[in-house]
Design a protein around this motif. Structure first.
Motif, PDB file in Angstrom:
ATOM      1  N   LEU A   1       0.812  -1.532  -0.183  1.00 51.89           N
ATOM      2  CA  LEU A   1      -0.023  -0.500  -0.248  1.00 51.89           C
ATOM      3  C   LEU A   1       1.228   1.355  -0.252  1.00 51.89           C
ATOM      4  CD1 LEU A   1      -3.400   0.485   2.278  1.00 51.89           C
ATOM      5  CD2 LEU A   1      -1.314   2.248   1.818  1.00 51.89           C
ATOM      6  N   CYS A   2       1.801   1.412   0.939  1.00 52.99           N
ATOM      7  CA  CYS A   2       2.683   2.110   0.873  1.00 52.99           C
ATOM      8  C   CYS A   2       3.446   2.446  -0.321  1.00 52.99           C
ATOM      9  CB  CYS A   2       3.950   1.866   1.764  1.00 52.99           C
ATOM     10  SG  CYS A   2       3.064   2.403   3.476  1.00 52.99           S
ATOM     11  N   GLN A   3       3.853   1.847  -0.896  1.00 52.83           N
ATOM     12  CA  GLN A   3       4.611   2.037  -2.578  1.00 52.83           C
ATOM     13  C   GLN A   3       3.557   2.624  -3.967  1.00 52.83           C
ATOM     14  OE1 GLN A   3       5.889  -2.143  -2.815  1.00 52.83           O
ATOM     15  NE2 GLN A   3       8.535  -0.966  -2.716  1.00 52.83           N
ATOM     16  N   GLN A   4       2.260   2.026  -3.159  1.00 55.01           N
ATOM     17  CA  GLN A   4       0.876   2.627  -4.264  1.00 55.01           C
ATOM     18  C   GLN A   4       0.948   3.990  -4.127  1.00 55.01           C
ATOM     19  OE1 GLN A   4       0.710   0.330  -7.020  1.00 55.01           O
ATOM     20  NE2 GLN A   4       2.034  -0.427  -6.529  1.00 55.01           N
ATOM     21  N   VAL A   5       0.873   4.548  -2.479  1.00 51.77           N
ATOM     22  CA  VAL A   5       0.431   5.765  -2.246  1.00 51.77           C
ATOM     23  C   VAL A   5       1.489   6.700  -2.746  1.00 51.77           C
ATOM     24  CG1 VAL A   5      -1.940   4.304  -1.011  1.00 51.77           C
ATOM     25  CG2 VAL A   5       0.347   6.030  -0.118  1.00 51.77           C
ATOM     26  N   GLY A   6       2.483   6.162  -2.052  1.00 48.43           N
ATOM     27  CA  GLY A   6       3.593   6.784  -1.822  1.00 48.43           C
ATOM     28  C   GLY A   6       3.996   7.360  -0.668  1.00 48.43           C
ATOM     29  N   ALA A   7       3.491   7.536  -0.274  1.00 51.73           N
ATOM     30  CA  ALA A   7       3.030   8.606   1.024  1.00 51.73           C
ATOM     31  C   ALA A   7       3.456   8.647   2.373  1.00 51.73           C
ATOM     32  CB  ALA A   7       3.755   9.973   0.796  1.00 51.73           C
ATOM     33  N   PRO A   8       3.487   7.235   3.186  1.00 53.20           N
ATOM     34  CA  PRO A   8       3.156   6.785   4.236  1.00 53.20           C
ATOM     35  C   PRO A   8       3.050   7.638   5.649  1.00 53.20           C
ATOM     36  CG  PRO A   8       4.474   5.743   3.884  1.00 53.20           C
ATOM     37  CD  PRO A   8       4.543   6.840   3.173  1.00 53.20           C
ATOM     38  N   SER A   9       2.493   8.880   5.107  1.00 54.98           N
ATOM     39  CA  SER A   9       2.238   9.478   6.618  1.00 54.98           C
ATOM     40  C   SER A   9       1.967   9.619   7.967  1.00 54.98           C
ATOM     41  CB  SER A   9       2.065  10.800   6.060  1.00 54.98           C
ATOM     42  OG  SER A   9       2.531  11.343   4.598  1.00 54.98           O
ATOM     43  N   LEU A  10       0.868   8.296   7.667  1.00 54.97           N
ATOM     44  CA  LEU A  10       0.238   8.535   8.901  1.00 54.97           C
ATOM     45  C   LEU A  10      -0.645   6.873   8.785  1.00 54.97           C
ATOM     46  CD1 LEU A  10      -2.060   9.517  11.496  1.00 54.97           C
ATOM     47  CD2 LEU A  10      -3.240   9.524   9.561  1.00 54.97           C
ATOM     48  N   CYS A  11      -0.384   6.352  10.141  1.00 54.43           N
ATOM     49  CA  CYS A  11      -1.247   4.806  10.329  1.00 54.43           C
ATOM     50  C   CYS A  11      -1.660   4.536  12.062  1.00 54.43           C
ATOM     51  CB  CYS A  11       0.336   4.264   9.769  1.00 54.43           C
ATOM     52  SG  CYS A  11      -0.420   1.695  10.172  1.00 54.43           S
ATOM     53  N   LEU A  12      -2.763   3.734  11.320  1.00 59.48           N
ATOM     54  CA  LEU A  12      -3.421   3.446  12.118  1.00 59.48           C
ATOM     55  C   LEU A  12      -2.735   1.966  13.118  1.00 59.48           C
ATOM     56  CD1 LEU A  12      -6.039   3.509  14.138  1.00 59.48           C
ATOM     57  CD2 LEU A  12      -7.728   2.843  12.793  1.00 59.48           C
ATOM     58  N   GLU A  13      -3.131   2.265  14.326  1.00 61.73           N
ATOM     59  CA  GLU A  13      -2.289   0.885  14.910  1.00 61.73           C
ATOM     60  C   GLU A  13      -3.282   0.363  15.933  1.00 61.73           C
ATOM     61  OE1 GLU A  13       0.671  -1.633  16.920  1.00 61.73           O
ATOM     62  OE2 GLU A  13      -0.172  -0.998  14.808  1.00 61.73           O
ATOM     63  N   PRO A  14      -2.719  -1.494  15.431  1.00 58.96           N
ATOM     64  CA  PRO A  14      -4.366  -2.183  16.190  1.00 58.96           C
ATOM     65  C   PRO A  14      -3.430  -2.419  17.682  1.00 58.96           C
ATOM     66  CG  PRO A  14      -3.033  -3.190  14.528  1.00 58.96           C
ATOM     67  CD  PRO A  14      -3.197  -1.392  14.496  1.00 58.96           C
ATOM     68  N   LEU A  15      -3.975  -2.628  18.176  1.00 53.67           N
ATOM     69  CA  LEU A  15      -3.486  -3.378  20.080  1.00 53.67           C
ATOM     70  C   LEU A  15      -1.922  -4.415  19.506  1.00 53.67           C
ATOM     71  CD1 LEU A  15      -6.764  -3.854  21.683  1.00 53.67           C
ATOM     72  CD2 LEU A  15      -5.405  -2.178  22.093  1.00 53.67           C
ATOM     73  N   CYS A  16      -2.369  -4.970  19.288  1.00 64.16           N
ATOM     74  CA  CYS A  16      -1.322  -6.007  18.741  1.00 64.16           C
ATOM     75  C   CYS A  16       0.485  -5.386  18.712  1.00 64.16           C
ATOM     76  CB  CYS A  16      -0.916  -7.125  18.153  1.00 64.16           C
ATOM     77  SG  CYS A  16      -1.536  -7.177  16.228  1.00 64.16           S
ATOM     78  N   GLY A  17       0.454  -4.370  17.537  1.00 67.83           N
ATOM     79  CA  GLY A  17       1.961  -3.709  17.544  1.00 67.83           C
ATOM     80  C   GLY A  17       2.421  -3.939  15.916  1.00 67.83           C
ATOM     81  N   ASN A  18       1.459  -5.442  15.323  1.00 65.90           N
ATOM     82  CA  ASN A  18       2.161  -5.628  13.709  1.00 65.90           C
ATOM     83  C   ASN A  18       1.497  -4.416  12.688  1.00 65.90           C
ATOM     84  OD1 ASN A  18       2.768  -7.851  15.221  1.00 65.90           O
ATOM     85  ND2 ASN A  18       0.957  -8.700  14.446  1.00 65.90           N
ATOM     86  N   ALA A  19       0.476  -3.587  13.019  1.00 64.28           N
ATOM     87  CA  ALA A  19       0.782  -2.573  11.564  1.00 64.28           C
ATOM     88  C   ALA A  19       1.817  -1.479  11.186  1.00 64.28           C
ATOM     89  CB  ALA A  19      -0.784  -2.586  11.523  1.00 64.28           C
TER      90      ALA A  19
END
Length: 216
Positions: A43-61
């Motif tokens: 996804l990050c490669q496709q959109v080009g600018a990963p400036s924000l990420c929502l994180e679930p409890l486990c930490g993996n994403a």
């Protein structure tokens, strides 16, 4: 599918118990520690600018997004609920991500992440609910097919379900590999079995409460 002597020993033990060949896809050996890097990276490669990420409890994403952003030389902000373990927060910061704590539960962090994405014009990278994530996760099956070789096919695929991103990716990968008829066995934690509840109801549902949670 499983490399290294400990993994081979585990595979042999599981195969003996199951009475059939069991193959393990050791996604815990990924740089970020889970399969999440496949979808998040894609996804990050496709959109080009990963400036924000929502994180679930486990930490993996969040860990996957932080790792990918560092590799791409881009900033990442990971939004987490206060229930996130301190170890996870520290590991995210060690990857170079800015960590923002918002609310007590996942829904609170989700709302804050969406707010930041809108007000600060940041790219929103969800942890599991996006077609590009599923497209990236499908590579798990593509690699399994290549490892098994021509003519071979699994009798079934066993996987865990949290948000459902891996399940969606595996289903897509099975179709791409010509294995659409291969059964998928989805496992959930008792007390957090939203997928099972949705299947029974025949529609999307919201659990009244999560009564059991495994934290790493």
């Amino acid at each position: 599918l499983a490399g290294g002597e400990p993994q081979h020993a585990q595979r042999r033990s599981m195969s003996k118990m199951a009475g059939t060949a069991v193959y393990l896809k050791m996604e815990n050996c990924q740089p970020s520690g889970s399969f999440k890097i496949r979808g998040v990276g894609h996804l990050c490669q496709q959109v080009g600018a990963p400036s924000l990420c929502l994180e679930p409890l486990c930490g993996n994403a969040g860990m996957a997004a932080a790792y990918v952003a560092r590799k791409m030389g881009l900033p990442a902000t990971v939004v987490v609920p206060s229930s996130t373990p301190a170890l996870v927060v520290r590991r995210l910061q060690e990857q170079g991500a800015a960590v923002k704590v918002a609310g007590k539960v996942w829904d609170d962090a989700n709302a804050e992440a969406l707010r930041l994405a809108e007000t600060e014009q940041l790219t929103f990278v969800p942890p599991f609910d996006h077609p590009l994530l599923w497209e990236g996760h499908a590579s798990v099956v593509a690699e399994a097919a290549a490892a098994l070789g021509p003519g071979a096919r699994p009798g079934a695929v066993l996987l865990s379900v949290g948000g459902g991103g891996l399940l969606c990716g595996v289903v897509r990968g099975l179709k791409d590999a010509g294995w659409a008829d291969v059964p998928v066995i989805a496992m959930e934690t008792v007390g957090a079995d939203c997928f099972n509840a949705a299947i029974k109801a025949g529609e999307l549902v919201t659990l009244d409460d999560i009564t059991r949670l495994v934290q790493l």
